[in-house]
Design a protein around this motif. Structure first.
Motif, PDB file in Angstrom:
ATOM      1  N   GLU A   1       0.906  -1.271  -0.079  1.00 35.83           N
ATOM      2  CA  GLU A   1       0.072   0.025   0.048  1.00 35.83           C
ATOM      3  C   GLU A   1       0.875   1.144   0.054  1.00 35.83           C
ATOM      4  O   GLU A   1       0.703   2.456  -0.634  1.00 35.83           O
ATOM      5  CB  GLU A   1      -0.900   0.002   1.253  1.00 35.83           C
ATOM      6  CG  GLU A   1      -1.797   1.260   1.400  1.00 35.83           C
ATOM      7  CD  GLU A   1      -2.396   1.472   0.247  1.00 35.83           C
ATOM      8  OE1 GLU A   1      -3.270   0.667  -0.560  1.00 35.83           O
ATOM      9  OE2 GLU A   1      -3.160   2.659   0.122  1.00 35.83           O
ATOM     10  N   LEU A   2       2.055   1.280   0.891  1.00 37.31           N
ATOM     11  CA  LEU A   2       2.869   2.163   0.791  1.00 37.31           C
ATOM     12  C   LEU A   2       3.750   2.552  -0.658  1.00 37.31           C
ATOM     13  O   LEU A   2       3.838   3.594  -0.845  1.00 37.31           O
ATOM     14  CB  LEU A   2       3.815   2.300   1.926  1.00 37.31           C
ATOM     15  CG  LEU A   2       3.268   2.227   3.391  1.00 37.31           C
ATOM     16  CD1 LEU A   2       4.661   2.112   4.366  1.00 37.31           C
ATOM     17  CD2 LEU A   2       2.539   3.486   3.680  1.00 37.31           C
ATOM     18  N   ALA A   3       3.877   1.351  -1.000  1.00 35.00           N
ATOM     19  CA  ALA A   3       4.405   1.406  -2.512  1.00 35.00           C
ATOM     20  C   ALA A   3       3.746   2.174  -3.642  1.00 35.00           C
ATOM     21  O   ALA A   3       4.094   3.173  -4.207  1.00 35.00           O
ATOM     22  CB  ALA A   3       4.866   0.255  -2.960  1.00 35.00           C
ATOM     23  N   SER A   4       2.415   1.910  -3.363  1.00 34.15           N
ATOM     24  CA  SER A   4       1.480   2.375  -4.559  1.00 34.15           C
ATOM     25  C   SER A   4       1.268   3.812  -4.431  1.00 34.15           C
ATOM     26  O   SER A   4       1.232   4.597  -5.241  1.00 34.15           O
ATOM     27  CB  SER A   4       0.217   1.604  -5.006  1.00 34.15           C
ATOM     28  OG  SER A   4      -0.368   1.072  -3.574  1.00 34.15           O
ATOM     29  N   ARG A   5       1.322   4.251  -3.311  1.00 36.64           N
ATOM     30  CA  ARG A   5       1.158   5.626  -2.667  1.00 36.64           C
ATOM     31  C   ARG A   5       2.261   6.444  -3.300  1.00 36.64           C
ATOM     32  O   ARG A   5       2.241   7.727  -3.642  1.00 36.64           O
ATOM     33  CB  ARG A   5       0.884   5.981  -1.153  1.00 36.64           C
ATOM     34  CG  ARG A   5      -0.355   5.549  -0.907  1.00 36.64           C
ATOM     35  CD  ARG A   5      -0.767   5.944   0.391  1.00 36.64           C
ATOM     36  NE  ARG A   5      -1.452   5.114   1.286  1.00 36.64           N
ATOM     37  CZ  ARG A   5      -1.859   5.014   2.813  1.00 36.64           C
ATOM     38  NH1 ARG A   5      -1.218   6.111   3.272  1.00 36.64           N
ATOM     39  NH2 ARG A   5      -2.737   4.342   3.169  1.00 36.64           N
ATOM     40  N   ALA A   6       3.414   6.027  -3.047  1.00 40.27           N
ATOM     41  CA  ALA A   6       4.736   6.463  -3.237  1.00 40.27           C
ATOM     42  C   ALA A   6       4.958   6.583  -4.757  1.00 40.27           C
ATOM     43  O   ALA A   6       5.440   7.407  -5.341  1.00 40.27           O
ATOM     44  CB  ALA A   6       5.855   5.926  -2.539  1.00 40.27           C
ATOM     45  N   HIS A   7       4.535   5.648  -5.392  1.00 39.19           N
ATOM     46  CA  HIS A   7       4.517   5.753  -6.908  1.00 39.19           C
ATOM     47  C   HIS A   7       3.549   6.916  -7.470  1.00 39.19           C
ATOM     48  O   HIS A   7       3.659   7.621  -8.422  1.00 39.19           O
ATOM     49  CB  HIS A   7       3.908   4.288  -7.653  1.00 39.19           C
ATOM     50  CG  HIS A   7       4.914   3.217  -7.845  1.00 39.19           C
ATOM     51  ND1 HIS A   7       6.237   3.319  -8.102  1.00 39.19           N
ATOM     52  CD2 HIS A   7       4.672   1.927  -7.147  1.00 39.19           C
ATOM     53  CE1 HIS A   7       6.781   2.189  -8.011  1.00 39.19           C
ATOM     54  NE2 HIS A   7       6.022   1.278  -7.352  1.00 39.19           N
ATOM     55  N   GLN A   8       2.571   6.987  -6.606  1.00 37.56           N
ATOM     56  CA  GLN A   8       1.568   8.159  -7.314  1.00 37.56           C
ATOM     57  C   GLN A   8       2.342   9.671  -6.844  1.00 37.56           C
ATOM     58  O   GLN A   8       2.119  10.357  -7.735  1.00 37.56           O
ATOM     59  CB  GLN A   8       0.427   8.079  -6.412  1.00 37.56           C
ATOM     60  CG  GLN A   8      -0.587   7.173  -6.954  1.00 37.56           C
ATOM     61  CD  GLN A   8      -2.118   7.132  -6.135  1.00 37.56           C
ATOM     62  OE1 GLN A   8      -1.948   7.153  -5.061  1.00 37.56           O
ATOM     63  NE2 GLN A   8      -3.097   6.842  -6.648  1.00 37.56           N
ATOM     64  N   GLN A   9       3.108   9.646  -5.903  1.00 39.87           N
ATOM     65  CA  GLN A   9       3.859  10.914  -5.715  1.00 39.87           C
ATOM     66  C   GLN A   9       4.919  10.989  -6.570  1.00 39.87           C
ATOM     67  O   GLN A   9       5.241  12.218  -7.153  1.00 39.87           O
ATOM     68  CB  GLN A   9       4.468  10.911  -4.269  1.00 39.87           C
ATOM     69  CG  GLN A   9       3.565  11.228  -3.006  1.00 39.87           C
ATOM     70  CD  GLN A   9       4.114  10.889  -1.924  1.00 39.87           C
ATOM     71  OE1 GLN A   9       5.043  10.310  -1.647  1.00 39.87           O
ATOM     72  NE2 GLN A   9       3.298  11.160  -0.800  1.00 39.87           N
TER      73      GLN A   9
END
Ligand code: KG4
Ligand code: ZN
Length: 334
Positions: free
Chosen positions: A45-53
């Motif tokens: 979940e943290l990985a996909s949020r960081a990709h978005q950023q």
């Protein structure tokens, strides 16, 4: 007009964008996610949020430093799989909207094929057919590469990937994630024969890496009972011995595959191909057997968009595009 492709990689924990022009990589922008370190592994979940950023700044930088305007792009490529579903979704959704806005075709790329095609970024290039040992955090495969886009998996792990074995044993030694590069670093000072761990022997060209984790766990538990400082006093020897065992397993099957298929061009790819012990041992094995070896630059070993761009270039030449209804595939096969 030149074939200019923007490629995006977002399968795990690196957000990357690259531009390729007529088969030449112009840049390879990578944003690494440090958010996972304290958890000892990638948190999806943290990985996909960081990709978005990271994705838009990374794509912006790739275009800005390429000398090519977005209107000059011929296609947009992205990693379709294998990888973490949430991470892949960020890249796929962005690629779709960007290709739609620019009215150019979309190209879906298999991440594992791309790791292998990283060998076509620079010279010298391997000749077909060659064998590639693809070793990453999620995969351990022996691949017979017959052409750029024609590959056959001839052997693979039945359980853990070798990168996982590096990272999990590193964790047992108290090292932070990802532990593979740290094992590599400490192993340089240690004696690879100091401790002996079991070498699994699976049938044919199959691998198994789950046993070593358990072996190291029980070995450390017993040693720590007598000496609570056992790990810190023996860190280099432990790392060298673990690395030695993992490399031995990798190369035993690689040699067997080369013999079975009569192939003398041998490549390695994926994150673990950055390992200096593996690189050295492969070179000496190659000398002994008259192989030509192909080892990617460090930059192209771990996840990056340049390899996705290279794969996309070959797909473009063959007219292999995908539709707007394409979906990511977490378990995509070669
Ligand atoms: O290909 P990659 O960047 O991501 C995946 O697709 O999995 O591979 C990451 C893996 C991790 O397990 C990491 O510990 C390992 O590659 N790795 C290494 C080294 N550098 C990265 N393992 C051993 N020695 C290294 N120098
Ligand atoms: Zn990878």
């Amino acid at each position: 007009m030149k074939i200019n492709i923007l490629a995006i990689e977002s399968s795990c924990d690196e957000t990357s964008a690259s531009i390729i022009s007529d088969g030449k990589i112009l840049n390879n922008i990578i944003a690494t996610q440090s958010v996972h370190e304290k958890y000892g592994g990638v948190v999806p979940e943290l990985a996909s949020r960081a990709h978005q950023q990271h994705l838009i700044p990374v794509v912006h930088e790739a275009i800005a430093t390429s000398g090519i305007t977005k209107e000059e792009l011929s296609a947009v490529a992205f990693t379709r799989g294998p990888g973490l579903m949430g991470s892949l979704l960020v890249g796929v959704s962005f690629a779709k909207s960007f290709a739609y806005a620019l009215d150019v075709p979309l190209i879906d790329v298999n991440h594992m094929q791309a790791h292998i095609l990283a060998h076509f970024i620079d010279d010298p290039k391997p000749t077909f057919p060659f064998i590639c040992l693809t070793v990453s955090g999620g995969h351990t495969q022996l691949v017979l590469v017959k052409d750029h886009l024609d590959m056959e998996v001839i052997g693979e792990t039945l359980d853990d990937a070798v990168g996982e074995a590096f990272d999990k044993t590193a964790k047992l030694l108290g090292l932070p994630y990802p532990g593979g590069p740290l094992i590599d670093k400490y192993a340089k000072e240690g004696n690879p024969k100091a401790f002996s761990f079991p070498v699994s022997d699976m049938p044919n060209l199959s691998y198994s890496f789950s046993g070593i984790k358990t072996a190291v766990l029980y070995f450390l538990r017993d040693q720590l009972k007598n000496n609570p400082k056992f790990i810190e006093e023996n860190l280099a020897d432990l790392c060298a011995s673990i690395q030695f065992t993992l490399i031995k397993m990798l190369l035993q099957k690689l040699k067997k595959a080369a013999d079975i298929y009569g192939v003398k061009d041998i490549a390695i790819a994926g994150g673990v191909s950055a390992n200096s012990g593996l690189r050295n041992e492969l070179q000496s094995l190659a000398k002994k057997h008259g192989w030509r070896t192909f080892i990617p630059k460090f930059e192209y070993c771990t996840d990056n968009a340049a390899m996705i761009a290279m794969a996309a270039h070959y797909k473009y030449l063959k007219g292999e595009f995908c539709g707007m209804d394409v979906v990511p595939e977490a378990r995509m096969k070669i």
